[in-house]
Scaffold this active site. Structure first.
Site, PDB file in Angstrom:
ATOM      1  N   ASP A  79      18.216  67.850  27.869  1.00  0.00           N
ATOM      2  CA  ASP A  79      18.362  69.082  28.651  1.00  0.00           C
ATOM      3  C   ASP A  79      19.105  68.873  29.967  1.00  0.00           C
ATOM      4  OD1 ASP A  79      17.197  70.661  26.751  1.00  0.00           O
ATOM      5  OD2 ASP A  79      15.255  70.829  27.752  1.00  0.00           O
ATOM      6  N   SER A 118      12.969  65.691  30.338  1.00  0.00           N
ATOM      7  CA  SER A 118      14.101  65.711  31.272  1.00  0.00           C
ATOM      8  C   SER A 118      14.164  66.981  32.111  1.00  0.00           C
ATOM      9  CB  SER A 118      15.427  65.506  30.532  1.00  0.00           C
ATOM     10  OG  SER A 118      15.782  66.634  29.766  1.00  0.00           O
ATOM     11  N   THR A 152      13.202  63.516  24.416  1.00  0.00           N
ATOM     12  CA  THR A 152      12.790  63.690  23.020  1.00  0.00           C
ATOM     13  C   THR A 152      12.756  62.376  22.267  1.00  0.00           C
ATOM     14  OG1 THR A 152      13.649  65.960  22.926  1.00  0.00           O
ATOM     15  CG2 THR A 152      13.420  64.800  20.830  1.00  0.00           C
TER      16      THR A 152
END
Length: 354
Positions: A91, A59, A16
């Site tokens: 994640d 991820s 992110t």
């Protein structure tokens, strides 16, 4: 540039913190690490930073072979830098941190993973704080192990679990307190951490490993779980199985009993690990009949190891010691390699840490 600045390698993998909006959804990997540094120009005051864009992925696409690639990258650059900060999606960050703790042992420098829940160009992003905190830990602390730095906390990588999907306080340390908190200064909590700094004349290198067995999985045991799943997993090539048992590591032993499957798997040289599926829970298999019978059938208790860590540790064991017997696998699995498991094997001595 100050001569006293430490040299830090910033390794990008995506997540992110590197995302931009594409077709109405966040797409990781759209911002490279050089661009990320432009969002946080003050980090140039903290260290001499070199960036390396290793991957540009969400991820959820992280693979065991990528863990090995990250470890190899650190190995090839180890003597050139004073510390390593890995930019990663949230994640699977705890899987990567745990895997690296086994792939790189006896560190003399910090290896830090961080990321963000909100992209850096957005108002209210946590990217700036997490990157600055990570660089401060890399340059100011004497913690020389694999850690996750997130939301002001320094957490041992193989003792950390993602608890929340969107909130800034996404990660919690399990079975122990965080190693430290980042405020105006770095405050240590009193938890033991590895600190093994090289001297100027030292040539000491960590122990690097380059293999992870990918045919290992986690199975969450549920009411009605079909015992035939275990032999089917072995039939299609799985070499190790982590089970998340009920409560303190209890496995069905009456209807849909797993006892015969555990015995059969063990006889074939396939280790069955039993952890707890409780969010905060340990595997004390000798307490109840259901756990004790599973243990006597050959399963290995996870004790206070979280299941994600048990997975990466077993992958490391099977990958690097392919000829190990079940007993040798058991002995190594229950040995503390990187702070992932304690000596406590009885709930009476369970630590009060929350």
């Amino acid at each position: 540039m100050k001569k006293s600045f430490k040299k830090i390698l910033l390794i990008g993998t995506g997540g992110t913190i590197t995302a931009k909006m594409v077709d109405g959804a966040w797409k990781p990997g759209e911002i490279n690490e050089d661009e990320l540094m432009n969002f946080i120009p003050e980090i140039q005051q903290l260290a001499s930073i070199k960036t390396l864009n290793l991957f540009k992925i969400d991820s959820v696409g992280m693979q065991p072979k990528y863990w090995v690639k990250i470890a190899e990258t650190i190995k090839s650059n180890y003597k050139l830098f004073d510390g390593f900060v890995i930019i990663h999606g949230s994640d699977t960050m705890h899987y990567t941190a745990s895997a690296l703790s086994f792939l790189i042992q006896k560190l003399t420098k910090p290896v830090i993973l961080t990321g963000a829940m909100v992209p850096p160009q957005e108002i209210g992003t946590d990217a700036k704080r997490n990157v600055i905190d990570s660089l401060r830990v890399a340059t100011e602390s004497r913690i020389h192990e694999v850690v996750i730095v997130f939301n002001g906390k320094i957490m041992r990588g193989n003792r950390t679990k993602k608890f929340r999907e969107l909130e800034f306080d996404a990660y919690h340390s399990i079975g122990m307190s965080p190693l430290g908190l980042i405020e105006q200064s770095i405050r240590y909590t009193g938890e033991h951490y590895n600190s093994n700094q090289e001297t100027e004349t030292s040539t000491q290198m960590p122990l690097f490993f380059d293999k992870m067995e990918i045919e290992v999985c986690i199975q969450k045991i549920t009411p009605g779980y079909n015992p035939e799943i275990i032999p089917k997993l072995i039939e299609i090539g799985y070499k190790g199985i982590i089970t998340e048992g009920f409560g303190s590591g209890n496995i069905p032993i009456y209807e849909n009993s797993l006892i015969d499957e555990i015995k059969s798997a063990t006889q074939k040289g396939v280790p069955i690990i039993v952890c707890s599926q409780c969010a905060v829970g340990f595997s004390w298999m000798m307490i109840y009949e259901a756990g004790k019978k599973a243990m006597m059938a050959g399963s290995i208790p996870g004790y206070d190891m979280i299941s994600e860590t048990a997975l990466t540790k077993l992958m490391w064991i099977l990958g690097n010691f392919p000829k190990a017997t079940i007993q040798e696998i058991t002995d190594l699995f229950l040995t503390d390699v990187a702070g992932e498991i304690s000596e406590i094997k009885n709930p009476e001595y369970k630590r009060v840490w929350e």
